[in-house]
Design a protein around this motif. Structure first.
Motif, PDB file in Angstrom:
ATOM      1  N   LYS A 277      -2.735  -2.202 -16.406  1.00  0.00           N
ATOM      2  CA  LYS A 277      -4.162  -2.151 -16.067  1.00  0.00           C
ATOM      3  C   LYS A 277      -4.854  -3.455 -16.453  1.00  0.00           C
ATOM      4  O   LYS A 277      -5.757  -3.930 -15.791  1.00  0.00           O
ATOM      5  CB  LYS A 277      -4.830  -0.979 -16.754  1.00  0.00           C
TER       6      LYS A 277
ATOM      7  N   GLU B  26       0.832  -1.215   0.000  1.00  0.00           N
ATOM      8  CA  GLU B  26       0.000   0.000   0.000  1.00  0.00           C
ATOM      9  C   GLU B  26       0.863   1.261   0.000  1.00  0.00           C
ATOM     10  O   GLU B  26       0.657   2.187  -0.777  1.00  0.00           O
ATOM     11  CB  GLU B  26      -0.882  -0.026   1.243  1.00  0.00           C
TER      12      GLU B  26
ATOM     13  N   ASP C  56      -5.468  -6.654  -7.249  1.00  0.00           N
ATOM     14  CA  ASP C  56      -6.664  -7.036  -6.492  1.00  0.00           C
ATOM     15  C   ASP C  56      -6.214  -8.002  -5.395  1.00  0.00           C
ATOM     16  O   ASP C  56      -5.038  -8.347  -5.294  1.00  0.00           O
ATOM     17  CB  ASP C  56      -7.724  -7.641  -7.428  1.00  0.00           C
TER      18      ASP C  56
ATOM     19  N   ASN D 214       4.914  -0.867 -11.322  1.00  0.00           N
ATOM     20  CA  ASN D 214       4.171  -0.313 -12.466  1.00  0.00           C
ATOM     21  C   ASN D 214       5.089   0.620 -13.240  1.00  0.00           C
ATOM     22  O   ASN D 214       5.856   1.370 -12.645  1.00  0.00           O
ATOM     23  CB  ASN D 214       2.954   0.497 -11.977  1.00  0.00           C
ATOM     24  N   ASN D 215       4.952   0.568 -14.563  1.00  0.00           N
ATOM     25  CA  ASN D 215       5.750   1.446 -15.443  1.00  0.00           C
ATOM     26  C   ASN D 215       7.239   1.329 -15.141  1.00  0.00           C
ATOM     27  O   ASN D 215       7.929   2.329 -14.920  1.00  0.00           O
ATOM     28  CB  ASN D 215       5.289   2.903 -15.304  1.00  0.00           C
TER      29      ASN D 215
ATOM     30  N   GLU E 183       1.758   7.139 -10.425  1.00  0.00           N
ATOM     31  CA  GLU E 183       1.373   5.913 -11.153  1.00  0.00           C
ATOM     32  C   GLU E 183       2.574   5.037 -11.472  1.00  0.00           C
ATOM     33  O   GLU E 183       2.536   4.207 -12.389  1.00  0.00           O
ATOM     34  CB  GLU E 183       0.613   6.252 -12.439  1.00  0.00           C
ATOM     35  N   LYS E 184       3.655   5.223 -10.733  1.00  0.00           N
ATOM     36  CA  LYS E 184       4.823   4.362 -10.943  1.00  0.00           C
ATOM     37  C   LYS E 184       5.199   3.747  -9.590  1.00  0.00           C
ATOM     38  O   LYS E 184       5.047   4.385  -8.547  1.00  0.00           O
ATOM     39  CB  LYS E 184       6.015   5.159 -11.467  1.00  0.00           C
ATOM     40  N   SER E 185       5.685   2.532  -9.629  1.00  0.00           N
ATOM     41  CA  SER E 185       6.131   1.897  -8.386  1.00  0.00           C
ATOM     42  C   SER E 185       7.199   0.883  -8.706  1.00  0.00           C
ATOM     43  O   SER E 185       7.315   0.423  -9.863  1.00  0.00           O
ATOM     44  CB  SER E 185       4.961   1.232  -7.661  1.00  0.00           C
TER      45      SER E 185
ATOM     46  N   LYS F 293       2.397   2.102  -3.178  1.00  0.00           N
ATOM     47  CA  LYS F 293       1.409   2.506  -4.202  1.00  0.00           C
ATOM     48  C   LYS F 293       1.483   1.637  -5.462  1.00  0.00           C
ATOM     49  O   LYS F 293       1.451   2.153  -6.584  1.00  0.00           O
ATOM     50  CB  LYS F 293       1.586   3.981  -4.561  1.00  0.00           C
ATOM     51  N   ILE F 294       1.600   0.346  -5.264  1.00  0.00           N
ATOM     52  CA  ILE F 294       1.584  -0.546  -6.422  1.00  0.00           C
ATOM     53  C   ILE F 294       0.148  -0.622  -6.923  1.00  0.00           C
ATOM     54  O   ILE F 294      -0.773  -0.972  -6.178  1.00  0.00           O
ATOM     55  CB  ILE F 294       2.109  -1.944  -6.069  1.00  0.00           C
ATOM     56  N   GLN F 295      -0.016  -0.290  -8.180  1.00  0.00           N
ATOM     57  CA  GLN F 295      -1.360  -0.135  -8.731  1.00  0.00           C
ATOM     58  C   GLN F 295      -1.848  -1.448  -9.350  1.00  0.00           C
ATOM     59  O   GLN F 295      -1.062  -2.341  -9.627  1.00  0.00           O
ATOM     60  CB  GLN F 295      -1.329   0.917  -9.856  1.00  0.00           C
ATOM     61  N   ASN F 296      -3.137  -1.465  -9.637  1.00  0.00           N
ATOM     62  CA  ASN F 296      -3.759  -2.554 -10.416  1.00  0.00           C
ATOM     63  C   ASN F 296      -3.678  -3.903  -9.718  1.00  0.00           C
ATOM     64  O   ASN F 296      -3.580  -4.945 -10.370  1.00  0.00           O
ATOM     65  CB  ASN F 296      -3.127  -2.666 -11.818  1.00  0.00           C
TER      66      ASN F 296
END
Lengths: 352, 419
Positions: free
Chosen positions: A105, A16, A24, A56-57, A140-142, A19-22
């Motif tokens: 995504k 958390e 579940d 991400n990215n 939006e990067k991690s 901030k690792i996105q996408n």
């Protein structure tokens, strides 16, 4: 049943915070499952030492690493059970590669990356973690790395300053301090502008020892305290090198000739020789000027240890009854347990 | 608008009326030297007089520069080849003397013209006339022999000191000032002695480079990137942190080479350019080209601009002559360079390539340039994509080259001075 719940909670917290996105809950569970097996990973009975980058990215970070080789292997559109698809590739980590997993995504891209690091240059982790990012630059990067450290210990580090060791052992460990302290001990007598870089070099060298050598003892001595008779005794009970491997000098030479690839190959060759000598039976002797002096050194264990074999008894013996020139000892057991201890020469005062 | 000096300007020179007046300002040459000079002049052996004095003059300028820290000189030159310092060629020496404030702008032009004059007489094997000799001698005495230079007493030294204490750079610098400031800061950042390392420099670089980035030449962007790669290779954590942040803010990671071994191409190209600006270049250009060619035809991305510049300089020659011997090898290398790399050069590098822009202000070079463009068919149509009138008439090319050169020195409207 007792579970390592606090570790799982901490990993969730890191995910958390970083901030690792996408992600579940299924993907997070997969990461937890993977983390729980990272220290005991094997492929066809060969121990594997995983190093996984998740984020991400990731291209944004890769471009900051000059000379990084990275190759996308596959794009997985079914995100469930993605790790089971990647598992078979993890054995490549034993050859100094990282497996990277870029979570998009709608799909997951995974591949391999490696930096041909001669241990004197900055590593992937040095470049990613040793400077701060402005949050605006990494929206939006991690980027986190989950990697094997030793038999019971793995580490998770992220660009948003997460840095946590996790242990499956019930015994406390100082593993995160061992190698920096060992490096400092090895360079006690060195005072030059490259000292910090040389410490980093030794830390990396012994990270390799931790992974690639099945048990060893390395003793750091102050060779200025050795008299001729002591050296003669050493020569009789060890393989004393005709000429020490002087990592300080080798480092300085390579440092001044970094565009000379022969220099880089030279230091890689010395590292390989060193790993080989350390993996031999007996104790490997370094001095506190960063030189490798001898290997195959045997001492008679004077301490009766209730646990452990000859290696452990030898280590405890040296620590309990050191010679005046013994400065520090690095111990690593076959099953991966390790420690570094500075050797104290203070005698206990006898009460009057 | 003409730019003001970034640091305290050298004292105004009263340009001498005659050679006799010029010689009276001398503080460098010995009395014996002066007597020899007078004798040569009296015997109308102008060439002998000039050759003797010219080599002493360049040497004197070189010695003045070598009183600066070597690493600073290398950073200002954008090279790592320390071997070039002791034999720094004429035009590099003159350029640097101007960049460090030892000589004024007029001095730089006059000395460059003197070098080219000597070149042309040499090449044509003709007798130098008195007017040429007068010009050259007045120039060297006015700008070189009339003062002793101590690095620590120059305005440039004060400027470097002030960089260590400043926390911000005012806006409005000319491109030229930006280049010197960035290269000076890169030098100050690379000081190896931890006590000399100055956190302020890191903060300043971090502010200055992103501010200047859009106007910096491609060569200087690659220099920043190369410094980062070098810091990585040496695991220099202080420099890595500063330069990484700088590149992040500048969005400049496209200019980071993968290794520092590409620097050998840059050094080789700089050697060609340096060599090309000696007055005997037509004899030695071929050798320098051979060395670049021996490194291989796959020129790395960060070196392509400077290599094309080097090849073009040999192709164009100087205002009087070119090296015939070097042409076959140059043509061979040019043939292997891709069209998109040439386009990249003309788009990104040429507008700030002072070396080639200088050549393109002379008819002799322009006619050779037009031949080159014609031979390279594809480039003629490129005018729409790039700012330079590639295939047009000589007059347009000359005017554009003059304009681009003037832009390099032009300060911005809102520049409020520095020192």
């Amino acid at each position: 049943m007792i579970y390592y719940q606090s570790a799982a909670d901490e990993i969730r917290k890191i995910i958390e915070n970083e901030k690792i996105q996408n992600l579940d809950s299924d993907i997070i569970d997969e990461i937890l499952e993977f983390a729980s097996s990272i220290c005991s990973y094997e492929e066809e009975e060969i121990k594997i030492y995983p190093k996984i980058i998740i984020g991400n990215n990731l291209d944004f970070f890769f471009q900051q690493i000059p000379g990084l080789f990275h190759k996308t292997i596959s794009i997985i559109s079914e995100m469930n059970n993605f790790l089971s698809k990647i598992k078979n590739s993890i054995s490549i980590c034993n050859k100094d590669w990282y497996v990277y997993i870029d979570i998009g995504k709608k799909d997951i891209e995974y591949g391999f990356c490696k930096l041909n690091d001669d241990l004197t240059s900055a590593s992937i982790e040095d470049l990613i973690y040793k400077s701060s990012y402005d949050e605006n630059d990494i929206l939006e990067k991690s980027f986190i790395i989950i990697k094997y450290i030793s038999r019971n210990i793995f580490q998770i580090r992220g660009i948003r300053k997460s840095d946590q060791y996790f242990s499956f052992s019930l015994k406390p460990s100082t593993i995160n301090l061992d190698l920096p302290n060992l490096a400092k001990c090895l360079l006690t007598r060195v005072e030059d502008n490259n000292k910090e870089a040389k410490e980093q070099f030794f830390i990396k060298l012994f990270e390799n020892v931790r992974m690639k050598v099945h048990g060893c003892i390395c003793l750091v001595i102050d060779s200025e305290k050795l008299k001729a008779a002591d050296i003669t005794r050493f020569r009789k009970s060890s393989n004393w090198l005709t000429e020490p491997i002087d990592f300080g000098k080798i480092f300085d030479t390579v440092y001044q000739n970094k565009s000379n690839e022969i220099g880089i190959i030279s230091i890689q060759n010395y590292v390989e020789i060193t790993l080989e000598l350390i993996s031999q039976d007996g104790i490997t002797i370094f001095d506190n000027s960063g030189r490798l002096l001898a290997f195959n050194y045997f001492v008679k264990g004077k301490i009766e240890s209730r646990f452990g074999g000859a290696r452990r008894r030898a280590a405890e013996s040296i620590i309990e009854n050191p010679n005046e020139w013994d400065m520090g000892l690095y111990f690593q057991s076959q099953d991966g347990y390790s420690y570094f201890k500075e050797i104290s020469h203070e005698k206990e005062e006898t009460p009057i | 608008m003409i730019c003001h000096y970034l640091w305290k300007a050298p004292e105004t020179i009263n340009y001498p009326e005659s050679v006799t007046d010029a010689i009276q300002t001398n503080v460098i040459l010995s009395e014996t030297d002066i007597r020899q000079l007078h004798k040569a002049f009296a015997a109308e052996l102008f060439e002998m007089a000039v050759e003797y004095v010219w080599s002493r003059a360049i040497n004197q300028l070189r010695m003045s520069l070598l009183s600066f820290p070597n690493e600073l000189i290398l950073s200002l030159l954008g090279i790592t080849d320390a071997g070039m310092l002791m034999t720094l060629p004429e035009n590099f020496t003159i350029d640097l003397a101007y960049e460090t404030g030892i000589i004024p702008q007029e001095g730089k032009s006059d000395l460059i013209n003197s070098n080219e004059l000597i070149s042309s007489y040499d090449y044509n094997n003709s007798m130098m006339d008195k007017s040429a000799a007068d010009f050259i001698l007045k120039t060297v005495f006015a700008y070189i022999f009339s003062k002793r230079i101590d690095f620590r007493k120059t305005g440039f030294y004060d400027y470097l000191l002030s960089l260590k204490q400043r926390t911000a750079i005012p806006q409005g610098f000319s491109y030229y000032h930006q280049k010197i400031t960035v290269r000076s800061l890169l030098y100050l950042l690379s000081e190896k002695n931890p006590e000399e390392r100055n956190r302020n420099i890191g903060a300043l670089l971090d502010e200055v480079v992103p501010m200047f980035w859009s106007e910096l030449s491609a060569e200087d962007r690659w220099l920043v990137g190369r410094n980062y790669t070098e810091a990585v290779v040496n695991n220099d954590t202080f420099r890595i942190a500063v330069l990484k942040n700088t590149l992040l803010k500048s969005k400049g990671f496209d200019y980071v080479p993968d290794t520092i071994s590409t620097v050998s191409y840059v050094n080789a190209a700089k050697r060609i350019i340096a060599n090309h600006n000696t007055h005997y270049f037509y004899n030695t250009d071929a050798e320098a080209i051979n060395y670049l060619s021996s490194l291989g035809s796959a020129i790395p991305k960060d070196a392509i601009g400077i290599c094309i510049s080097a090849l073009l300089s040999v192709k164009l020659g100087n205002q009087y002559v070119h090296s015939e011997e070097a042409q076959p090898k140059v043509d061979q290398m040019i043939a292997k360079i891709k069209e998109e790399d040439f386009m990249l050069y003309f788009q990104e590098y040429l507008p700030k390539d002072e070396e080639i822009l200088h050549h393109l202000q002379y008819d002799y070079c322009i006619s050779r340039f037009l031949e080159f463009v014609k031979a390279k068919g594809c480039l003629e149509d490129a005018t729409k994509q790039i700012r330079f009138p590639m295939g047009k008439d000589a007059e347009s090319i000359k005017k554009t080259a003059e304009r681009f050169t003037a832009e390099l020195y032009q300060k911005k409207e809102d520049f409020h001075g520095f020192l």
